[in-house]
Scaffold this active site. Sequence first.
Site, PDB file in Angstrom:
ATOM      1  N   HIS A  90      34.727  57.084  34.367  1.00 20.63           N
ATOM      2  CA  HIS A  90      35.774  56.535  33.507  1.00 20.63           C
ATOM      3  C   HIS A  90      36.560  57.618  32.786  1.00 20.63           C
ATOM      4  CE1 HIS A  90      33.645  52.938  34.661  1.00 20.63           C
ATOM      5  NE2 HIS A  90      34.873  52.479  34.702  1.00 20.63           N
ATOM      6  N   GLU A 115      32.526  44.564  44.814  1.00 22.84           N
ATOM      7  CA  GLU A 115      32.060  45.904  44.445  1.00 22.84           C
ATOM      8  C   GLU A 115      30.542  46.007  44.486  1.00 22.84           C
ATOM      9  OE1 GLU A 115      33.541  46.921  40.529  1.00 22.84           O
ATOM     10  OE2 GLU A 115      33.194  44.918  39.745  1.00 22.84           O
ATOM     11  N   ASP A 169      32.574  51.219  42.405  1.00 24.35           N
ATOM     12  CA  ASP A 169      31.212  50.690  42.351  1.00 24.35           C
ATOM     13  C   ASP A 169      30.658  50.407  43.735  1.00 24.35           C
ATOM     14  OD1 ASP A 169      30.359  50.655  39.647  1.00 24.35           O
ATOM     15  OD2 ASP A 169      31.839  49.101  39.234  1.00 24.35           O
ATOM     16  N   CYS A 180      41.357  47.987  44.220  1.00 22.95           N
ATOM     17  CA  CYS A 180      41.746  48.600  42.940  1.00 22.95           C
ATOM     18  C   CYS A 180      40.803  49.732  42.568  1.00 22.95           C
ATOM     19  CB  CYS A 180      41.825  47.551  41.838  1.00 22.95           C
ATOM     20  SG  CYS A 180      40.273  46.678  41.576  1.00 22.95           S
TER      21      CYS A 180
HETATM   22  C1  PEP Z   1      35.680  49.738  40.859  1.00 19.23           C
HETATM   23  O1  PEP Z   1      34.473  49.653  40.656  1.00 19.23           O
HETATM   24  O2  PEP Z   1      36.179  50.210  41.888  1.00 19.23           O
HETATM   25  C2  PEP Z   1      36.637  49.302  39.820  1.00 19.23           C
HETATM   26  C3  PEP Z   1      37.921  49.277  40.062  1.00 19.23           C
HETATM   27  O3  PEP Z   1      36.128  48.957  38.601  1.00 19.23           O
HETATM   28  P1  PEP Z   1      35.686  50.040  37.503  1.00 19.23           P
HETATM   29  O4  PEP Z   1      36.145  51.378  37.985  1.00 19.23           O
HETATM   30  O5  PEP Z   1      36.333  49.666  36.219  1.00 19.23           O
HETATM   31  O6  PEP Z   1      34.207  49.873  37.484  1.00 19.23           O
HETATM   32 MG    MG Z   2      33.755  48.441  39.033  1.00 14.97          MG
END
Ligand code: PEP
Ligand code: MG
Length: 573
Positions: A184, A426, A450, A497
């Site tokens: 993140h 995911e 994920d 995404c």
């Molecule tokens: C992912 O896991 O690819 C996703 C888009 O969600 P996050 O990165 O917020 O876990």
């Molecule tokens: Mg995710």
Amino acid sequence: MMELTGISASPGIARGKAFLFLEERVSVPRYDISSSQVESEYARFLSALEKASVEVRGLVAGRGGSLFEAQLLMFDDPDLKDRVRASLGNTHRNVEWVFLQIVEEMSNKLAQSDSQYLRERTVDFSDAGNRVLDHLLFTTRIRLSDIREPSVLVTNNLLPSDTLALDRALVLGIAADAGGRTSHTAILARAAEIPAVLGLSDVTRSVHTGDEVIVDGNRGTVIINPDEATRELYEGRRRDWQRSVVVLKELRDLPAETLDGKRLSIEANIEVPQEAEGVLSHGADGIGLFRSEFLFLQPGHFPSEEEQLAAYTSVLKVMKNRSVTIRTLDLGGDKVAPGYHLAPDGNPLLGWRAIRFCLARPEVLKTQLRALLRASVHGSLRIMFPLISGPAELDHIFEIMAEVKLSLTREGLPFKADVPTGIMIEVPSASVTSDILAPRVDFFSLGTNDLIQYTLAVDRGNEKVAYLYEPFHPGVLRLIRMTIDSGHAHGIPVGMCGELAGDPMATVVLLGMGLDSFSMGPIGIPLIKRIIRSVGSLEAEAFVRTLMPMKSGPEIEEAVRGWMEGRREFAAR
Ligand code: PEP
Ligand code: MG
């Protein structure tokens, strides 16, 4: 001069003086004291309180007031002094321990207060408490709020809440020991367009505050105390990079259409509503992921229905009928902030996070769904649920959704009854059973950050296993393909995404697999658009057919690299 190589996490080149920030947990001792020591312990406390107060008054003088008002109030609070005094007498424990207990108890109360103002003060209160503890324990702690001039932030690790609070004008670049491309910190650095290199292992040991540092987020390198020739080399690279950004931005208003006329949707991921304006200037067709949990990551503060309604409505209005996909709360895992009293999980990434937390705390989900549905009349909203692992979760979600719709109808509050509802794919089980899930939802969105982590059993934020994080691993590609095929067989669109959607190396592969929409940090949009506009969809499909029988990630990656190198227009990576 020293050069370190890490993980290229956010593009761009920055040069400046280092600011070293180490996130440390200070351990607080606990021991018994005698009655005769109570007064001297109390005197130690008063002296620490006074020192902390002088320190904060100094900050107020340097940076101006309101940020620190709440901390000053705490230092002057007679009630706090009385409580410490009384607790020393009752417990006969050392003052650091007594004070820590009181601060934790008061922070909990603040975090749960009905007043938004008080809830928002939780973090100030904890910060003030830490300052007093530092003086009691004679520890010196550097804080991010101590950055006073534009600097390169060199750190061991950053919490998502720390990253979110960074002042872009003061943080030119980030170099960190920990973190991977899909951590993140990386995602937020890209959103803030701050060049970043993560996963450097021990950059914090090689840099002192004040050293000159270059962060090259394009190549994943960090140079400490560069010589004149290196400084010039990177200055040239920085100018080239800025020029290429300007050229790519010219694609902003052109559609993401392949040479043979297939129209794709290129969307943006955002973390906070204020990012929506920038999304349009990067040429996005919509928002493919609004990570709503960042509204909740203000420490100790669960936003109310009205606050959420205002946030979602503002994004929908900025996007003017372009599609906006808002994901329900995905808290937990590595997305926690100080002030949240989620019980610590032994294995947080496999634990009580995302939809699991929301289904266990249905009042949180209901409030969010009410706000989302009420916002739906202001634009083209899609609601998306994270971390779905099987159909039982869908049953539960739809039950709650029906209840929320019924209560809104009874209250006469308007909403769109047919807001599309989709899920993130995911978790490997969701991908493998995507044919079972597809008939029950309106869309899929692949969360590869994920999905890769869970498929390959590789912590996405751990630099020590980053070499195993292989997006082109045949196991990962098969799951992606299976998900796209199931979605299409049941007539629903499939987007992505996760960060892979914004990786130029993956574009031709995803296009060839039939992905319908790509959502990414806004900064990545122009390059992906350029690649899509330079390829034929049939050509991409044929290329993917040659990749699928291959036996390993490196073999596939090599083939993709070879293909890219044969196309001059892709050389920008
Ligand atoms: C992912 O896991 O690819 C996703 C888009 O969600 P996050 O990165 O917020 O876990
Ligand atoms: Mg995710």
